[in-house]
Design an enzyme around this catalytic site. Sequence first.
Site, PDB file in Angstrom:
ATOM      1  N   GLY A 101      27.379  35.543  -5.221  1.00 42.34           N
ATOM      2  CA  GLY A 101      27.587  36.490  -4.127  1.00 42.34           C
ATOM      3  C   GLY A 101      26.732  36.054  -2.960  1.00 42.34           C
ATOM      4  O   GLY A 101      27.198  35.436  -2.000  1.00 42.34           O
ATOM      5  N   ARG A 136      17.858  46.217   3.055  1.00 39.27           N
ATOM      6  CA  ARG A 136      17.091  45.323   2.181  1.00 39.27           C
ATOM      7  C   ARG A 136      15.578  45.390   2.390  1.00 39.27           C
ATOM      8  O   ARG A 136      14.835  45.453   1.407  1.00 39.27           O
ATOM      9  CB  ARG A 136      17.590  43.870   2.289  1.00 39.27           C
ATOM     10  N   TYR A 146      13.988  46.571  -0.978  1.00 39.93           N
ATOM     11  CA  TYR A 146      13.446  45.482  -1.804  1.00 39.93           C
ATOM     12  C   TYR A 146      12.209  44.841  -1.179  1.00 39.93           C
ATOM     13  O   TYR A 146      11.817  43.758  -1.629  1.00 39.93           O
ATOM     14  CB  TYR A 146      14.483  44.361  -1.953  1.00 39.93           C
ATOM     15  N   CYS A 197      14.226  58.335  10.982  1.00 43.96           N
ATOM     16  CA  CYS A 197      13.006  59.080  10.693  1.00 43.96           C
ATOM     17  C   CYS A 197      12.498  58.822   9.283  1.00 43.96           C
ATOM     18  O   CYS A 197      12.534  59.705   8.419  1.00 43.96           O
ATOM     19  CB  CYS A 197      13.246  60.563  10.908  1.00 43.96           C
ATOM     20  N   GLU A 198      12.081  57.606   9.031  1.00 43.13           N
ATOM     21  CA  GLU A 198      11.504  57.197   7.749  1.00 43.13           C
ATOM     22  C   GLU A 198      10.510  56.087   8.071  1.00 43.13           C
ATOM     23  O   GLU A 198      10.842  55.166   8.819  1.00 43.13           O
ATOM     24  CB  GLU A 198      12.567  56.584   6.817  1.00 43.13           C
TER      25      GLU A 198
HETATM   26  C1  LIG Z   1      25.710  41.098  -8.412  1.00 39.57           C
HETATM   27  C2  LIG Z   1      26.340  40.242  -9.448  1.00 39.57           C
HETATM   28  C3  LIG Z   1      26.613  38.910  -9.169  1.00 39.57           C
HETATM   29  C4  LIG Z   1      26.255  38.254  -7.862  1.00 39.57           C
HETATM   30  O1  LIG Z   1      24.887  38.106  -7.717  1.00 39.57           O
HETATM   31  P1  LIG Z   1      24.294  37.197  -6.520  1.00 39.57           P
HETATM   32  O2  LIG Z   1      22.842  37.213  -6.748  1.00 39.57           O
HETATM   33  O3  LIG Z   1      24.681  37.854  -5.251  1.00 39.57           O
HETATM   34  O4  LIG Z   1      24.871  35.834  -6.670  1.00 39.57           O
HETATM   35  C5  LIG Z   1      27.243  38.163 -10.140  1.00 39.57           C
HETATM   36  N1  LIG Z   1      27.572  38.687 -11.344  1.00 39.57           N
HETATM   37  C6  LIG Z   1      27.309  39.978 -11.645  1.00 39.57           C
HETATM   38  C7  LIG Z   1      27.687  40.501 -12.965  1.00 39.57           C
HETATM   39  C8  LIG Z   1      26.682  40.785 -10.715  1.00 39.57           C
HETATM   40  O5  LIG Z   1      26.400  42.053 -11.017  1.00 39.57           O
END
Ligand SMILES: *Cc1c(COP(=O)(O)O)cnc(C)c1O
Length: 434
Positions: free
Chosen positions: A290, A327, A331, A358-359
């Site tokens: 992703g 993010r 995180y 407001c945070e």
């Molecule tokens: C979120 C997720 C991904 C993608 O993760 P990335 O770190 O964005 O590559 C792949 N497989 C599963 C099962 C996920 O939950």
Amino acid sequence: MHHFRYIGHNLHCESVDLAEVARLYGTPTYVYSAATMADNYTRLSKSLSGLDFQICFANKANANLGVLRHFANLGAAFDFASGGELRRVLAAGADVKRSVFAGVGKTEAEIVLALTSGIFAFHVESEPELARINHVAGKLGVKAPISIRVNPDVDALTHAKISTGKSEHKFGIPLRFAAAAYEAASKYPHVALRGVQMHIGSQITEVEPLVEAVEKVAPLAAELKAKFGITYFSIGGGIGIVYRDALASGQAAWWEAQPADKRPMTPESYGAALVPLLKPLGLKVVLEPGRFLVGNAGVLLSRVEYLKRGHGKNFLIVDAAMNDLVRPAMYDAFHEIVPLHRDTTRRSLVADVVGPVCETSDCFAKDRSLQELGEGEYLAIMSAGAYGRTMASRYNARPLPAEVLVQGSAFELVAARETFEQTIAGEKIPAFLG
Ligand SMILES: *Cc1c(COP(=O)(O)O)cnc(C)c1O
């Protein structure tokens, strides 16, 4: 490597001047580079040569329809975390025949949708889920293709909130129970065992945890192939990107300058370490990247509202906020922040870059050294293409931000900024309040 760089004094995405995009569509606005996404996809594909592989873009990272169509055109399949994501891929005009469905809480309606859409496989996270998939498939008179997600109990060496592969996490079935789970699954009449799956976490920048996890799961994969004829091994996603030197890492020179022991994992080092472990299995390898495919392909454009000079502290107050990009608040993530118009004659400024929400956690950067900027000037929050707009909310009654896709010198709005009317469209005053 990516396509954001200064041409003259102005930051460009490919051949497009980002200040022009900001003036035309307003801010906050996400801007994505189609060329960077294509390069990331191609590089990862090349690094796996020799394997029979399938890249399933995890679209929870970026689910804009234009982005999904771009990946479909490149040949990608998809990894869904919900029925909504599956429907987005269909809405983008792509098919889902090679796509997979992950997640610990699949509802009956989502299972029906996935079965009737003909997905490649469900990635099953628990025994009750398997029983439900079997039941739904039976009612529809079909066999559900499934793989079980195994949890290899490996530390991904990443942020605690994006680590998923330790035994204390909610994901998958512990490796030592996996063989028994497959044995039990093989007894269900309405499921077909297709593969085995793992995903240990996100923003992984070293190859070692992935090597360890693949080494742990490979013997099981071989056993399942021999016993049940499974055809694939999904090794998940998780490949990290560069956040700290985001702009510089667009150029090859930055990578060459990193000492070998400090260089973050690249698709090439990922492939070099994993292909030799995977090839002997003789299974198709499914990947679910992703962040890697889209993270460095996007920026969030924002405009300065005020420079508030405090007592021993300056605040650069911008028009983007934690609702647009969560993010940093969620995180403690680092995002590089750069001006759209670079002026080396300006003084530099040390400031907290904050949004209007407001945070206290509505803060993109603490004590950041930046070129001095004033009201109305634009900046870019780098590496915002993944888990940016998909995690956006309407907190503080702020509309969802716009999105623009660039290709070469062409650019188009691929999501309009929400209007106020859209943000309240589903609400009503109940009759009993008069
Ligand atoms: C979120 C997720 C991904 C993608 O993760 P990335 O770190 O964005 O590559 C792949 N497989 C599963 C099962 C996920 O939950």
